[in-house]
Every structure is written in structure tokens, then in C-alpha cells.
Scaffold this motif. Structure first.
Motif, PDB file in Angstrom:
ATOM      1  N   ASP A 306       0.808  -1.214   0.000  1.00 37.06           N
ATOM      2  CA  ASP A 306       0.000   0.000   0.000  1.00 37.06           C
ATOM      3  C   ASP A 306       0.842   1.267   0.000  1.00 37.06           C
ATOM      4  OD1 ASP A 306      -2.258  -1.576   0.056  1.00 37.06           O
ATOM      5  OD2 ASP A 306      -2.313  -1.614   2.261  1.00 37.06           O
ATOM      6  N   ASN A 307       2.066   1.157   0.501  1.00 32.66           N
ATOM      7  CA  ASN A 307       2.934   2.329   0.592  1.00 32.66           C
ATOM      8  C   ASN A 307       4.343   1.938   0.127  1.00 32.66           C
ATOM      9  OD1 ASN A 307       3.797   4.905   1.092  1.00 32.66           O
ATOM     10  ND2 ASN A 307       3.667   4.773   3.324  1.00 32.66           N
ATOM     11  N   PRO A 308       4.553   1.766  -1.185  1.00 23.67           N
ATOM     12  CA  PRO A 308       5.846   1.287  -1.690  1.00 23.67           C
ATOM     13  C   PRO A 308       6.936   2.341  -1.569  1.00 23.67           C
ATOM     14  CG  PRO A 308       4.415   1.870  -3.512  1.00 23.67           C
ATOM     15  CD  PRO A 308       3.584   2.018  -2.270  1.00 23.67           C
ATOM     16  N   TYR A 309       8.165   1.886  -1.784  1.00 20.48           N
ATOM     17  CA  TYR A 309       9.294   2.796  -1.745  1.00 20.48           C
ATOM     18  C   TYR A 309       9.316   3.645  -3.017  1.00 20.48           C
ATOM     19  CZ  TYR A 309      14.023   4.635  -1.784  1.00 20.48           C
ATOM     20  OH  TYR A 309      15.118   5.485  -1.842  1.00 20.48           O
ATOM     21  N   ASN A 310       9.611   4.932  -2.858  1.00 22.67           N
ATOM     22  CA  ASN A 310       9.667   5.868  -3.966  1.00 22.67           C
ATOM     23  C   ASN A 310      11.038   6.534  -3.966  1.00 22.67           C
ATOM     24  OD1 ASN A 310       9.416   7.911  -5.857  1.00 22.67           O
ATOM     25  ND2 ASN A 310       7.352   8.514  -5.210  1.00 22.67           N
ATOM     26  N   PRO A 311      11.914   6.204  -4.927  1.00 24.90           N
ATOM     27  CA  PRO A 311      13.263   6.788  -4.920  1.00 24.90           C
ATOM     28  C   PRO A 311      13.276   8.290  -5.164  1.00 24.90           C
ATOM     29  CG  PRO A 311      12.870   5.569  -6.956  1.00 24.90           C
ATOM     30  CD  PRO A 311      11.708   5.284  -6.050  1.00 24.90           C
ATOM     31  N   ILE A 313      11.417  10.510  -3.704  1.00 29.06           N
ATOM     32  CA  ILE A 313      11.266  11.247  -2.440  1.00 29.06           C
ATOM     33  C   ILE A 313      11.984  10.556  -1.287  1.00 29.06           C
ATOM     34  CG2 ILE A 313       9.068  12.260  -3.133  1.00 29.06           C
ATOM     35  CD1 ILE A 313       7.632  10.171  -1.444  1.00 29.06           C
ATOM     36  N   SER A 314      12.538   9.362  -1.547  1.00 29.42           N
ATOM     37  CA  SER A 314      13.296   8.619  -0.528  1.00 29.42           C
ATOM     38  C   SER A 314      12.517   8.518   0.782  1.00 29.42           C
ATOM     39  CB  SER A 314      14.672   9.263  -0.293  1.00 29.42           C
ATOM     40  OG  SER A 314      15.429   9.274  -1.486  1.00 29.42           O
ATOM     41  N   ASN A 315      11.370   7.895   0.734  1.00 30.86           N
ATOM     42  CA  ASN A 315      10.492   7.817   1.905  1.00 30.86           C
ATOM     43  C   ASN A 315      10.883   6.664   2.822  1.00 30.86           C
ATOM     44  OD1 ASN A 315       9.644   6.213  -0.336  1.00 30.86           O
ATOM     45  ND2 ASN A 315       7.686   5.805   0.675  1.00 30.86           N
ATOM     46  N   HIS A 316      12.098   6.758   3.385  1.00 33.94           N
ATOM     47  CA  HIS A 316      12.592   5.693   4.255  1.00 33.94           C
ATOM     48  C   HIS A 316      11.777   5.569   5.541  1.00 33.94           C
ATOM     49  CE1 HIS A 316      16.182   5.184   1.736  1.00 33.94           C
ATOM     50  NE2 HIS A 316      16.265   6.507   1.687  1.00 33.94           N
ATOM     51  N   TYR A 317      11.157   6.652   5.975  1.00 32.00           N
ATOM     52  CA  TYR A 317      10.389   6.627   7.225  1.00 32.00           C
ATOM     53  C   TYR A 317       9.139   5.746   7.121  1.00 32.00           C
ATOM     54  CZ  TYR A 317       8.257  10.281   4.356  1.00 32.00           C
ATOM     55  OH  TYR A 317       7.715  10.980   3.312  1.00 32.00           O
ATOM     56  N   ARG A 748      27.803   6.130 -10.432  1.00 30.00           N
ATOM     57  CA  ARG A 748      27.087   5.687 -11.632  1.00 30.00           C
ATOM     58  C   ARG A 748      25.642   5.347 -11.291  1.00 30.00           C
ATOM     59  NH1 ARG A 748      29.208   1.462 -16.228  1.00 30.00           N
ATOM     60  NH2 ARG A 748      27.295   1.371 -17.465  1.00 30.00           N
ATOM     61  N   ASP A 749      24.723   5.855 -12.114  1.00 30.17           N
ATOM     62  CA  ASP A 749      23.305   5.514 -11.992  1.00 30.17           C
ATOM     63  C   ASP A 749      23.011   4.250 -12.796  1.00 30.17           C
ATOM     64  OD1 ASP A 749      22.338   7.675 -10.391  1.00 30.17           O
ATOM     65  OD2 ASP A 749      22.622   8.987 -12.123  1.00 30.17           O
ATOM     66  N   GLU A 750      22.125   3.423 -12.256  1.00 29.91           N
ATOM     67  CA  GLU A 750      21.659   2.225 -12.933  1.00 29.91           C
ATOM     68  C   GLU A 750      20.147   2.175 -12.829  1.00 29.91           C
ATOM     69  OE1 GLU A 750      23.206   0.010 -14.636  1.00 29.91           O
ATOM     70  OE2 GLU A 750      25.332   0.193 -14.125  1.00 29.91           O
ATOM     71  N   PRO A 751      19.474   1.418 -13.719  1.00 24.98           N
ATOM     72  CA  PRO A 751      18.043   1.192 -13.516  1.00 24.98           C
ATOM     73  C   PRO A 751      17.824   0.538 -12.155  1.00 24.98           C
ATOM     74  CG  PRO A 751      18.706   0.474 -15.706  1.00 24.98           C
ATOM     75  CD  PRO A 751      19.969   0.795 -14.968  1.00 24.98           C
ATOM     76  N   LEU A 752      17.045   1.158 -11.311  1.00 25.77           N
ATOM     77  CA  LEU A 752      16.755   0.658  -9.962  1.00 25.77           C
ATOM     78  C   LEU A 752      18.016   0.548  -9.113  1.00 25.77           C
ATOM     79  CD1 LEU A 752      14.157  -2.132 -10.816  1.00 25.77           C
ATOM     80  CD2 LEU A 752      13.707   0.175 -10.047  1.00 25.77           C
ATOM     81  N   GLY A 753      18.944   1.499  -9.263  1.00 27.13           N
ATOM     82  CA  GLY A 753      20.135   1.419  -8.443  1.00 27.13           C
ATOM     83  C   GLY A 753      21.078   2.585  -8.650  1.00 27.13           C
ATOM     84  N   GLY A 795      13.308  -1.583  -5.123  1.00 26.11           N
ATOM     85  CA  GLY A 795      12.126  -2.037  -5.849  1.00 26.11           C
ATOM     86  C   GLY A 795      10.907  -1.478  -5.139  1.00 26.11           C
ATOM     87  N   ASP A 796       9.714  -1.935  -5.532  1.00 26.25           N
ATOM     88  CA  ASP A 796       8.505  -1.394  -4.919  1.00 26.25           C
ATOM     89  C   ASP A 796       8.425  -1.702  -3.420  1.00 26.25           C
ATOM     90  OD1 ASP A 796       7.660  -0.324  -7.283  1.00 26.25           O
ATOM     91  OD2 ASP A 796       6.432  -2.053  -7.835  1.00 26.25           O
ATOM     92  N   ASN A 797       8.930  -2.871  -3.011  1.00 23.11           N
ATOM     93  CA  ASN A 797       8.755  -3.275  -1.610  1.00 23.11           C
ATOM     94  C   ASN A 797      10.056  -3.292  -0.804  1.00 23.11           C
ATOM     95  OD1 ASN A 797       9.849  -5.432  -2.957  1.00 23.11           O
ATOM     96  ND2 ASN A 797       8.594  -6.980  -1.932  1.00 23.11           N
ATOM     97  N   PHE A 798      11.128  -2.675  -1.312  1.00 22.26           N
ATOM     98  CA  PHE A 798      12.370  -2.676  -0.536  1.00 22.26           C
ATOM     99  C   PHE A 798      13.295  -1.560  -1.013  1.00 22.26           C
ATOM    100  CE2 PHE A 798      13.834  -4.770  -4.295  1.00 22.26           C
ATOM    101  CZ  PHE A 798      15.186  -4.474  -4.371  1.00 22.26           C
ATOM    102  N   TRP A 799      14.247  -1.231  -0.121  1.00 21.99           N
ATOM    103  CA  TRP A 799      15.401  -0.386  -0.426  1.00 21.99           C
ATOM    104  C   TRP A 799      16.599  -1.013   0.270  1.00 21.99           C
ATOM    105  CZ3 TRP A 799      18.646   2.070   3.053  1.00 21.99           C
ATOM    106  CH2 TRP A 799      19.600   2.954   2.499  1.00 21.99           C
TER     107      TRP A 799
END
Length: 846
Positions: A306-311, A313-317, A748-753, A795-799
């Protein structure tokens, strides 16, 4: 459209080849014999070069045989010979070739000793650390004091355009799709695990490294980034000569006490060679013992659907769970490597060579992984420690048979080669899981009752490979034709079992066979038109791949495909010291064994890398524009390049039930635009510098469908990358030599990383002893302990954040003793491997 162009280029190359063969120009032999004017002694290994008049175009050349004799071929016309021999004055002779004669016999040619040159011969005979041409860079290992007492990984770290990460993965201009060869061929020395094999290949076995960034069709099409060729030592001078190396050292970590037992590193090796008339025997033996210490840290945050990770805004909280993981790893390896063989000179231009290589290595690792699972909303945590006792054995045997036929000069040849190797890797380990209530209990090893879980793993990997090649090259005046064929069959297999408390964990057991066969034909045509030279050609390759998961239903996956790979190179000679080149090649990166194999390790039961049998090959169109300048005391190469790749492979991570699984997938397309500068400059007589800087932009676009959620996402990534390396070598004659090497790898930037920047400094010093017969050297790798890797993935469910190092600061002392190799009057030209017709091993046999 691309297929039409490829087929047209291939047909054109073949037609040009047959046309040239059908209409050869009449050639006439130019013969002579070189002698010392004072003693009458025959001068072998002298260089004789033929140039056309009036434009001084180089036509052909060779070195003299043991009788000082030479034979060159030329068509009707006016020429001059440029004759050079170390320690003698050069001589120029005009030659007229007329149609009515069969041979031009110049008879005995006498050379006068050069007294002034003989006084300075020790300096003249030294090899350059780095030589550059427009299509290849040659790095002579023997002159780089930072590479002594090291291994192939450490040698590659000091070579322009090459980057090596902390785990030993090799990249060329930022692309890890690089093919690594030994003596121009795939070898058992880099069989199952390239990183481990390169670590076991000692620097004192290596003669030179050749880097080819945009290879012609004579080379394998494999490797989207290019080719790295490791040429091993095999001397061919007359009589007996050799060398002995002994080294020792230790790793340490700044600010920490040394672990118990005290880690150390040691090695010994010898390389011997005996040339007697028509036979040349060579033998080398190396032993190495190595302790290493390494560590790692992972932090993983888990998010709800319901509240996935969003790179953005970096919503680690918003994380619902946090896990931290630390790894402490002690690693030990030791190995014995023996290599030997002989060359038999049927005639001066017909050589049969046989060699064998046997290696046996063992390893013992003791990693300990600590997990702390934090649940921030209810103030509870879980503590676990996972320790492993891991062992392995790695025997390898390799057999090679070569036949080389030269037609007057080294440039005209027919070569055939057959190679077979078998490489095994047997691993087994005992793993213990212990659970604790608190951090204090874990520190004191007070486990929860009945919480200890014992696991056992056993893996047997076998890699068999057979390859056969035949290559033909011939020069007719200013025209050159090349053609050849190759067959390569690699057959790895992997059987693994995992037990927990004596019961099989069937989800992690596997029985896997892999087979990849590649058959190739190629043809190319080259010519010169004034200041321009051209080389065009095409290579046809057929590939068959089988990935067979025997313990799975529908586990057999096969692929077969045909491809044509064209290439074109155009050189323009601005002056004798300035050149330009434009080149194009098409390359392929086939999915390999490690990208399709099942689980690679079980020591960390929360982070796995698995293979993907559905992977397709990556195709790359590579374009380069180069400028190369030479001057006395230096050279400079500036290259702009562009690579367009389709079906690029990226690793994507999915987390399910707290287990992270990383799998490679064909992602999309990428475009790399880069600019690279490589230079070598002797600033003062006592200061020599060389280095490179590579800046490129990488744009990646593609779609990925999650295996856990089924959601397809579109990703676009633009990354700006910077790699650099600078070497400063201080030479104080009769005192000591110092060398500093600085390395930098940008973020270096990577897709999802994302990967953080990395930098480190190496130091080396050396001094000749025992009247020049021996050398003492000291190396300090990662002088300040700054070398590590750090990256983020999500990913959507982890950082996840990961940081670690594969090795620590290491100090090594080395002693090298040379037998009959002290500086002396040389009879050849450039010691770096120029025109000797006998020097048939190395970079020309791809």
C-alpha cells in the motif's frame, strides 16, 4: 537494413579475397646475409625492412636467422633496405628489382659496431611499459614495478581503459562485456570463475597484456567491450636462461588489530628456457599462498504494497521493517601451477609447438554473517549469526598443439591450433545458524535453546572445452588478405546438494548441464592508397546453446542462431608521428554459464544470485574515431567512441519472504557516448608518467516485469561516468625506483540502483642488486585503505544499501633473480615483440 549491409560486406570481402588470389603480382626474392665487419660473425635477429621508392612506403620486413640470412619478396620496382642491429650502425642499401631476374642476391653485407651505442645499450634495450598502436595497446608487465609479486587481477588494475571492481569483475571502458584470453585463446586458466582464476595467475608468469577495443573480424565477435589478451612468458633466446621469484607479505586494516591467526601471503616461482638448435624447451612453476580479510554491510528496508518505496522522495520513514547485516570473512587460497612445452623448428619457417599446463588449487573461507532484524513499531528485534566453514579444490589441465607456417616473413603465415582443457571445482561447507534473544547474548554466544541449525552444501563443477582454429594471412605488395575458421565447444556442468539437519532442501539442490558451441568463418581485405590504409571484412558465426536443469520439469532450454559481424578500419597518416583512424565493428555478448547457472552460493541465505535460462544475446554496434601521436619520450591517444546495444542484460532484485534474489534479465537498449585519453610522457630523465581518463554518458531504456507482482515498469536512466588512472614513476639510477598509482571510479546511476564513487592509491619501490642480476621490490596496494564498493538498489517493496571490500591494504616484498638475462648487447630490434618470425605466440592468434 543492417543484415543487408552485413551480408554485402561479407560477400565483398570474399570476392576481393578470391580476386586477389586469382591475380597475384609477380614476386622476386631479395636475399642477403649480415655479418660483423670486424669478426665475420653472423648477425642473427637483425631487422631488415624494405621500403618502396620514391614515397618510402613500408613493404615488408623480417629478422635474420641464425646464419644472418634474410629473404624478402617484392614486385618489380625501386626500393631501399633499412638494416638495423642493436650495437651496430644502421645501413641503407638501394635495391632495384627487374622483371627479367628471378632473384636479387645481395651477398654478404657487413655492419660496423657502434661504440657509442654499445656504451648505452642497457638503456636502449629496455622495454617500454606501454606501447600503443591505433588498434591495440600493449602493456609490458616486466617494467611495471607495481605489478611484481601480484596476480593477474592486480596487473589488470594498472592498465589504461581497464577497471576492476573490488570483487575482481573486469570492465573495459565501463562495459563488463569483455572477453579475456590467454595467449590469444580461451584457456582453462580462466575457465569456471574468471575472478578466482585471475587471482591464481601470478604476475611473474605474464609477459604482456594486449587490449583491443574495436577488433577486426580476425578476432572472435564475443565481447561487446572488446578483448583482453594475457600473453604468458616463453623466451626463445639461444642457450639457457630463466628467472626465479620469491615473495611474501600480509594484509591489514587501518585502525584494527590483526586477526588471529596472523594472515600472510607468500609465493615462489621459476621460469626456465633452453634453446638448442631446432628445439626450444620452456618450463615454469609457481606456488602461491594467500590470506585475505574482507567485510561487508547491508541494510534493507521493507515496505508494504500500500505504501511502496519511492526513490524520488526517498520515503525511508515509511519502512515497516529494517534488517541490518554485517559480514566478516577470512579467506585462504593456495595453489601450484606448472607449465611446460617445446617448440620444434622443422625449418626456420615451419614450427610445431606443444604445451601443457596443470594447476591445482585449494581454498578455505570462514565467513560469518550477522543479522539483526528490527521491527521499529513494536520494539522487538531478532538476532542471528550464520557461520560457514567452506573448502574447495580446483584441479585444471590444459593441452595445446600449434603449427605455424611462415612464408618468408611473419606477416605471411598459415597457423593451426588445437586446445583442450578440463577444469574442476569441488566445494563443500558446513554452515551453522544460531539465534539469540539480545545483542548481549549474541556477543557472548548464548543461543536460544534448540535454535542451532546445521546445514551442509556440496557442489561439483566441471568445465571441459575443445577449440580448433586455422588462420591464413598473406601480403601481396600493398594488399593483404586474411581468412580463417574456428570451432569452440564449451561444456560446463554443475551438481549441488544442500542439506539441513541431514534432510535435503530440494529447492536449492540442482543438477545443471550447459553446452555452448560456436563455429566461425571470416575473411578480410586490406590495402594502402597513398596516406590511407583500409581493412574491411566480415565474420560468420553459428551458435548453439543448451541449458539443461535436469532436476526440473521442462528444464531443457536450447537456442541456435546465425550472425554476420562486419568490421571496417580506415587509417590516415597525417605525418610519420600523427595518425587518425575510424573504425566500426559489430559485436555479441552471449549469455554465459554463470548467467544461466542456478544458485551460486549458500553462505548468505537471504541474498542469492540465480541464473536465467531465457537470456538472449546482447548485440553491440561499436564506432570509434582515434587520434594517435608519437614523439620522442611519449605518445598520446585520444578516442571518441559510441556503442549501441540491444537486449542489454541487467540484474534485477526481488524480495520475497525476506529473501533477496538477484537475476539477470534482457532489459532494453543502451547508448554509450564516450571520450578517452591515454598518454605516456617522460617529463624528465628521472620521471616517467602515464595515465588515462575516460568520460562517457550511458543512456538505458527498457521495460521490466516484476516476477512477484507481475507489474511491468518502464525505466529510463541517464548516467554520466568517469574513470581515471595516473602513474608517476621516479627513476633514480643506482639508487631506487618509486611508483605511485592513483585510481578513481566515479559514481554511476543504474536502472533501480546507484553506485558510489571509489578511489585508492598504490605504492611500489624497487632496486637492482647483485650487479643487475636481481631486483628487490616492495608493493603496497590500497595504501590508505580507501578502496571499497557502496551501492543502493530498490524495488517497490524494498530499499537496500550495501558496502564492503573484497581485500584490505596489502604489503608485499618480492625478490627476482635472473639467470643469463642481465643487460647485454641485443641482436634484435624492439624487444617488445616486433618482427621476429619465431615469436608466434600471443596476440596474433585470436
Amino acid at each position: 537494413m543492417r543484415k543487408i549491409i552485413s551480408i554485402t560486406t561479407f560477400v565483398l570481402a570474399i570476392l576481393l579475397t578470391f580476386n586477389l588470389l586469382a591475380n597475384p603480382q609477380k614476386t622476386i626474392n631479395i636475399k642477403g646475409r649480415l655479418l660483423d665487419k670486424d669478426t665475420g660473425e653472423a648477425l642473427e635477429y637483425a631487422t631488415v625492412s624494405l621500403f618502396r621508392l620514391p614515397d618510402s612506403t613500408f613493404m615488408t620486413g623480417m629478422v635474420t636467422d641464425i646464419n644472418g640470412a634474410f629473404t624478402l619478396q617484392a614486385s618489380v620496382g625501386n626500393y631501399y633496405l633499412d638494416i638495423k642491429s642493436m650495437g651496430y650502425k644502421s645501413r641503407i642499401m638501394n635495391v632495384v628489382v627487374k622483371n627479367e631476374v628471378e632473384d636479387v642476391n645481395l651477398g654478404k653485407i657487413y655492419l660496423q659496431q657502434d661504440t657509442e651505442m654499445l656504451e648505452e645499450v642497457e638503456i636502449i634495450a629496455e622495454k617500454s611499459t606501454m606501447n600503443m598502436t591505433l588498434d591495440k595497446r600493449v602493456f609490458n608487465v616486466g617494467k611495471d614495478i607495481a605489478s611484481t609479486a601480484g596476480n593477474a587481477i592486480e596487473v589488470l588494475e594498472n592498465i589504461p581503459s581497464i577497471t576492476v571492481d573490488v570483487e575482481g569483475n573486469v570492465s573495459l571502458r565501463g562495459d563488463d562485456g569483455v572477453q579475456i584470453l590467454v595467449d590469444g585463446k580461451m584457456s582453462g586458466l580462466v575457465g569456471l570463475s574468471t575472478q578466482d582464476a585471475l587471482r591464481s595467475l601470478q604476475a611473474d608468469m605474464i609477459e604482456r597484456i594486449e587490449v583491443v577495443t574495436n577488433p577486426s573480424v580476425r578476432y572472435d565477435a564475443e565481447g561487446t567491450a572488446g578483448i583482453i589478451n594475457i600473453v604468458l612468458k616463453k623466451d626463445k633466446r639461444k642457450g639457457f636462461n630463466g628467472s626465479v621469484d620469491v615473495n611474501g607479505g600480509f594484509p591489514f586494516e587501518w585502525g584494527k588489530a590483526q586477526p588471529e591467526p596472523f594472515p600472510f601471503q607468500a609465493g615462489a616461482g621459476t621460469s626456465l628456457n633452453y634453446r638448442l638448435r631446432r628445439f626450444n624447451f620452456f618450463l615454469s612453476y609457481n606456488f602461491n599462498y594467500r590470506d585475505d580479510i574482507s567485510d561487508g554491510y547491508n541494510k534493507t528496508e521493507y515496505f508494504s504494497d500500500d505504501n511502496p518505496y519511492n526513490p524520488n522522495i526517498s520515503n525511508h520513514y515509511d519502512a515497516i521493517q529494517i534488517s541490518e547485516q554485517t559480514t566478516e570473512r577470512g579467506r585462504n587460497s593456495k595453489g601450484n601451477n606448472i607449465r611446460g612445452g617445446l617448440d620444434y623448428y622443422i625449418t626456420d619457417n615451419d614450427i610445431i609447438s606443444f604445451s601443457t599446463n596443470y594447476r591445482h588449487g585449494t581454498g578455505h573461507n570462514t565467513p560469518t554473517v550477522t543479522y539483526i532484524d528490527k521491527f521499529p513499531f513494536n520494539d522487538t528485534a531478532k538476532f542471528k549469526k550464520r557461520s560457514e566453514d567452506w573448502h574447495n579444490k580446483r584441479p585444471m589441465i590444459e593441452l595445446t598443439l600449434d603449427y605455424d607456417k611462415f612464408f618468408v616473413t611473419k606477416d605471411n603465415y598459415l597457423k593451426a591450433s588445437f586446445r583442450y582443457f578440463e577444469n574442476q571445482n569441488k566445494e563443500w561447507s558446513d554452515i551453522y545458524d544460531r539465534h539469540y534473544l539480545t545483542q548481549e547474548d549474541m556477543d557472548n554466544d548464548v543461543v536460544i535453546d534448540s535454535s542451532v541449525i546445521r546445514q551442509y552444501t556440496s557442489t561439483t563443477e566441471t568445465h571441459r572445452r575443445f577449440q580448433g582454429t586455422i588462420d591464413f594471412a598473406y601480403h601481396l605488395g600493398l594488399n593483404t588478405i586474411e581468412a580463417g575458421a574456428k570451432y569452440n565447444n564449451g561444456m560446463p556442468s554443475n551438481d549441488a546438494i544442500v542439506k539441513q539437519n541431514d534432510e535435503l532442501l530440494t529447492d536449492y539442490c540442482h543438477n545443471f548441464d550447459f553446452n555452448q558451441q560456436v563455429m566461425a568463418l571470416y575473411a578480410s581485405y586490406g590495402t594502402e592508397l597513398g596516406l590511407f590504409s583500409f581493412l574491411v571484412g566480415a565474420r560468420y558465426e553459428y551458435t548453439y546453446t543448451l541449458a539443461n536443469y535436469k532436476n526440473k520439469e521442462d528444464g531443457k532450454h536450447t537456442q541456435s542462431y546465425h550472425d554476420i559481424f562486419p568490421s571496417g578500419h580506415v587509417n590516415y597518416k597525417l605525418t610519420d608521428k600523427d595518425q587518425l583512424q575510424i573504425s566500426y565493428t559489430r559485436r555479441i555478448r552471449r549469455p554465459g554459464y554463470w548467467q544461466m547457472a542456478p544458485y551460486r552460493s549458500f553462505n548468505d541465505d537471504r541474498n542469492f544470485r540465480v541464473g536465467n535460462p531465457a537470456l538472449k544475446p546482447v548485440y553491440t554496434d561499436s564506432y570509434e574515431f582515434s587520434y594517435l601521436k608519437f614523439w620522442e619520450g611519449g605518445n598520446f591517444n585520444l578516442t571518441g567512441y559510441y556503442r549501441h546495444s540491444t537486449d542489454v542484460i541487467r540484474h534485477f532484485t526481488e524480495i520475497e519472504d525476506e529473501v533477496s534474489i538477484s537475476m539477470p534479465h534482457n532489459f532494453g537498449i543502451s547508448d554509450d557516448y564516450g571520450l578517452e585519453a591515454v598518454a605516456s610522457v617522460r617529463i624528465f630523465k628521472w620521471l616517467n608518467t602515464n595515465g588515462n581518463i575516460n568520460f562517457f554518458k550511458s543512456s538505458t531504456v527498457g521495460d521490466y516485469t516484476s516476477t512477484t507482482t507481475g507489474i511491468t515498469s518502464h525505466y529510463t536512466t541517464d548516467s554520466y561516468n568517469l574513470f581515471g588512472r595516473l602513474v608517476a614513476k621516479f627513476e633514480f639510477k643506482k639508487i631506487c625506483n618509486f611508483q605511485f598509482t592513483g585510481h578513481f571510479m566515479g559514481p554511476r546511476d543504474e536502472p533501480l540502483g546507484f553506485r558510489e564513487a571509489n578511489y585508492w592509491l598504490d605504492f611500489a619501490a624497487s632496486r637492482d642488486v647483485l650487479k643487475g642480476k636481481g631486483t628487490l621490490s616492495m608493493n603496497v596496494r590500497d595504501l590508505f585503505g580507501t578502496r571499497s564498493h557502496a551501492d543502493e538498489s530498490w524495488g517497490d517493496n524494498f530499499w537496500k544499501y550495501s558496502k564492503g571490500s573484497w581485500s584490505k591494504t596489502t604489503v608485499t616484498l618480492n625478490f627476482n633473480y635472473r639467470i643469463n638475462q642481465q643487460p647485454k648487447k641485443q641482436r634484435g630490434g624492439d624487444e617488445g615483440g616486433g618482427n621476429d618470425a619465431y615469436d608466434s605466440d600471443g596476440g596474433d592468434e585470436f
